[in-house]
Scaffold this motif. Structure first.
Motif, PDB file in Angstrom:
ATOM      1  N   ASN A  46       0.834  -1.203   0.000  1.00 36.74           N
ATOM      2  CA  ASN A  46       0.000   0.000   0.000  1.00 36.74           C
ATOM      3  C   ASN A  46       0.866   1.249   0.000  1.00 36.74           C
ATOM      4  N   TRP A  47       1.951   1.233   0.778  1.00 31.64           N
ATOM      5  CA  TRP A  47       2.853   2.378   0.830  1.00 31.64           C
ATOM      6  C   TRP A  47       3.464   2.638  -0.542  1.00 31.64           C
ATOM      7  N   THR A  49       2.282   1.818  -3.532  1.00 30.42           N
ATOM      8  CA  THR A  49       1.287   2.342  -4.475  1.00 30.42           C
ATOM      9  C   THR A  49       0.861   3.761  -4.120  1.00 30.42           C
ATOM     10  N   ASP A  50       0.799   4.071  -2.832  1.00 34.17           N
ATOM     11  CA  ASP A  50       0.414   5.430  -2.418  1.00 34.17           C
ATOM     12  C   ASP A  50       1.468   6.472  -2.765  1.00 34.17           C
ATOM     13  N   HIS A  51       2.732   6.077  -2.844  1.00 34.21           N
ATOM     14  CA  HIS A  51       3.821   7.025  -3.071  1.00 34.21           C
ATOM     15  C   HIS A  51       4.446   6.921  -4.459  1.00 34.21           C
TER      16      HIS A  51
END
Length: 84
Positions: A46-47, A49-51
């Motif tokens: 998730n980190w 893809t979020d960044h």
């Protein structure tokens, strides 16, 4: 952070060990951890893809390599067990 500044060298809070241990980790450290353990956690994915919109060109290549390793089964999506 601007794209050309590079998130690879910046320290961002990234959940590790199933979100129980919050520490600062870079994409490079995440890559090495995933390679050495053979596991990448849901929070780490998730980190990434979020960044991803903040990644430099080098970091984009690292993220693509992580994806390829997941696709070929060299890295599994799961959880790490803390060393005893």
């Amino acid at each position: 952070m601007k794209k050309d500044e590079g998130a690879l060298h910046s320290r961002e809070v990234l959940p590790t060990l199933q979100g129980l241990d919050l520490r600062q980790m870079t994409l490079g450290e995440l890559f090495l951890e995933a390679i050495s353990t053979g596991v990448i956690t849901d929070g780490e994915m998730n980190w990434v893809t979020d960044h991803q919109n903040q990644f430099s060109r080098t970091e984009e290549a690292v993220a693509q390599r992580l994806g390829r390793l997941l696709d070929e089964g060299s890295i599994q999506l799961g959880c790490r067990v803390a060393p005893s």
